[in-house]
Design a protein around this motif. Structure first.
Motif, PDB file in Angstrom:
ATOM      1  N   CYS A  18       5.590   7.124 -11.470  1.00 19.98           N
ATOM      2  CA  CYS A  18       5.035   6.298 -12.539  1.00 19.98           C
ATOM      3  C   CYS A  18       5.611   6.810 -13.860  1.00 19.98           C
ATOM      4  O   CYS A  18       6.097   7.941 -13.938  1.00 19.98           O
ATOM      5  N   THR A  19       5.575   5.986 -14.879  1.00 21.46           N
ATOM      6  CA  THR A  19       6.183   6.390 -16.152  1.00 21.46           C
ATOM      7  C   THR A  19       5.507   7.624 -16.737  1.00 21.46           C
ATOM      8  O   THR A  19       6.158   8.460 -17.348  1.00 21.46           O
ATOM      9  N   GLU A  20       4.197   7.750 -16.525  1.00 23.39           N
ATOM     10  CA  GLU A  20       3.487   8.922 -17.052  1.00 23.39           C
ATOM     11  C   GLU A  20       3.955  10.208 -16.370  1.00 23.39           C
ATOM     12  O   GLU A  20       4.256  11.197 -17.034  1.00 23.39           O
ATOM     13  N   CYS A  21       4.016  10.218 -15.041  1.00 20.53           N
ATOM     14  CA  CYS A  21       4.469  11.420 -14.322  1.00 20.53           C
ATOM     15  C   CYS A  21       5.922  11.742 -14.648  1.00 20.53           C
ATOM     16  O   CYS A  21       6.281  12.907 -14.846  1.00 20.53           O
ATOM     17  N   TYR A  22       6.763  10.714 -14.721  1.00 22.35           N
ATOM     18  CA  TYR A  22       8.167  10.938 -15.056  1.00 22.35           C
ATOM     19  C   TYR A  22       8.289  11.552 -16.452  1.00 22.35           C
ATOM     20  O   TYR A  22       9.005  12.529 -16.649  1.00 22.35           O
ATOM     21  N   SER A  34       0.299   9.561  -6.716  1.00 25.40           N
ATOM     22  CA  SER A  34      -0.089   8.570  -5.697  1.00 25.40           C
ATOM     23  C   SER A  34      -0.688   7.285  -6.247  1.00 25.40           C
ATOM     24  O   SER A  34      -1.214   6.489  -5.481  1.00 25.40           O
ATOM     25  N   ARG A  35      -0.600   7.044  -7.552  1.00 28.37           N
ATOM     26  CA  ARG A  35      -1.064   5.777  -8.106  1.00 28.37           C
ATOM     27  C   ARG A  35      -0.124   4.652  -7.675  1.00 28.37           C
ATOM     28  O   ARG A  35       1.083   4.853  -7.574  1.00 28.37           O
ATOM     29  N   SER A  36      -0.704   3.482  -7.441  1.00 28.87           N
ATOM     30  CA  SER A  36       0.082   2.324  -7.032  1.00 28.87           C
ATOM     31  C   SER A  36       1.094   1.961  -8.123  1.00 28.87           C
ATOM     32  O   SER A  36       0.788   2.010  -9.311  1.00 28.87           O
ATOM     33  N   ASP A  72       3.665  -3.971  -9.338  1.00 27.72           N
ATOM     34  CA  ASP A  72       3.668  -4.719 -10.604  1.00 27.72           C
ATOM     35  C   ASP A  72       3.563  -3.817 -11.831  1.00 27.72           C
ATOM     36  O   ASP A  72       3.045  -4.222 -12.870  1.00 27.72           O
ATOM     37  N   LYS A  73       4.055  -2.569 -11.721  1.00 20.98           N
ATOM     38  CA  LYS A  73       4.037  -1.629 -12.848  1.00 20.98           C
ATOM     39  C   LYS A  73       5.433  -1.049 -13.036  1.00 20.98           C
ATOM     40  O   LYS A  73       6.192  -0.930 -12.078  1.00 20.98           O
ATOM     41  N   PRO A  74       5.765  -0.649 -14.250  1.00 21.71           N
ATOM     42  CA  PRO A  74       7.068  -0.003 -14.453  1.00 21.71           C
ATOM     43  C   PRO A  74       7.080   1.371 -13.787  1.00 21.71           C
ATOM     44  O   PRO A  74       6.054   2.033 -13.673  1.00 21.71           O
ATOM     45  N   PHE A  75       8.252   1.782 -13.329  1.00 22.62           N
ATOM     46  CA  PHE A  75       8.382   3.081 -12.684  1.00 22.62           C
ATOM     47  C   PHE A  75       9.789   3.609 -12.916  1.00 22.62           C
ATOM     48  O   PHE A  75      10.676   2.900 -13.365  1.00 22.62           O
ATOM     49  N   ASP A  92       0.811  -1.227   0.000  1.00 16.01           N
ATOM     50  CA  ASP A  92       0.000   0.000   0.000  1.00 16.01           C
ATOM     51  C   ASP A  92       0.842   1.273   0.000  1.00 16.01           C
ATOM     52  O   ASP A  92       0.337   2.348  -0.306  1.00 16.01           O
ATOM     53  N   CYS A  93       2.100   1.174   0.349  1.00 20.43           N
ATOM     54  CA  CYS A  93       2.971   2.350   0.433  1.00 20.43           C
ATOM     55  C   CYS A  93       3.815   2.560  -0.826  1.00 20.43           C
ATOM     56  O   CYS A  93       4.495   3.570  -0.959  1.00 20.43           O
ATOM     57  N   PHE A  94       3.763   1.626  -1.751  1.00 24.56           N
ATOM     58  CA  PHE A  94       4.582   1.678  -2.957  1.00 24.56           C
ATOM     59  C   PHE A  94       3.792   2.397  -4.047  1.00 24.56           C
ATOM     60  O   PHE A  94       3.072   1.786  -4.829  1.00 24.56           O
ATOM     61  N   HIS A  95       3.914   3.734  -4.102  1.00 21.18           N
ATOM     62  CA  HIS A  95       3.113   4.528  -5.039  1.00 21.18           C
ATOM     63  C   HIS A  95       3.918   5.685  -5.595  1.00 21.18           C
ATOM     64  O   HIS A  95       4.979   6.048  -5.075  1.00 21.18           O
ATOM     65  N   CYS A  96       3.384   6.281  -6.647  1.00 19.60           N
ATOM     66  CA  CYS A  96       4.012   7.425  -7.317  1.00 19.60           C
ATOM     67  C   CYS A  96       4.029   8.631  -6.385  1.00 19.60           C
ATOM     68  O   CYS A  96       3.028   8.958  -5.752  1.00 19.60           O
ATOM     69  N   PHE A  97       5.169   9.298  -6.318  1.00 18.20           N
ATOM     70  CA  PHE A  97       5.339  10.471  -5.473  1.00 18.20           C
ATOM     71  C   PHE A  97       4.424  11.621  -5.905  1.00 18.20           C
ATOM     72  O   PHE A  97       3.916  12.360  -5.078  1.00 18.20           O
TER      73      PHE A  97
END
Length: 162
Positions: A89-93, A72-74, A77-80, A64-69
């Protein structure tokens, strides 16, 4: 008589209790968590035996704590990506740090094909950048589609090698 099976640390009996083996030594859950559990980077709480321990570069998180800075999306199991030790997350980056097109100011997403600039059309890039069928050059004459494609190809090549 059965042999005793005790916690390696506190020596309490493990008969009928859950335990964890570490280096062939049995530990009760409480001792194991106190001695060996990682602390979550986000909430600073211990990541217990019943939780999934997500790690990246010797840092650890609860699910639950592993999310985009930023959004805040989880990220489970996603690329980051990371920037200044912050998970993104790749979109925010991409929105924050990727190159932007000088023509339309949109983000050029990593991994996008630039090979659509062949023949007489712009394919994917044409729809993404909403290129008009004709465009004024400021000299009173309109550019042809071939000239626009050539200019756009040069533009993408410049972005690619910056």
């Amino acid at each position: 008589m059965a042999e005793r099976y005790d916690c390696h640390y506190c020596k309490e009996s493990l008969f009928g209790r859950k335990y964890v083996l570490r280096e062939e030594n049995p530990y009760c859950v409480k001792c194991y968590e106190n001695l060996y559990s990682n602390s979550c980077e986000e909430c600073k709480k211990s990541i217990g035996c019943s939780s999934r321990d997500l790690s990246y570069k010797d840092r650890h998180w609860h699910d639950d704590c592993f999310h985009c800075f930023k959004c805040s999306r989880s990220l489970v199991d996603k690329p980051f990506s990371t920037k200044d030790d912050q998970l993104l997350c790749t979109e925010c980056y991409s929105n924050e740090y990727s190159s932007k097109c000088h023509e339309c100011k949109k983000t050029i997403m990593p991994g996008k094909e630039m090979s659509g600039l062949t023949g007489g059309g712009v394919s994917e890039w044409g729809s993404q950048l909403d290129l008009a069928s004709t465009q004024s050059t400021g000299t009173g004459k309109e550019t042809t589609e071939g000239e626009r494609v050539d200019r756009f190809a040069r533009h993408l090549t410049e972005l690619r090698f910056k």
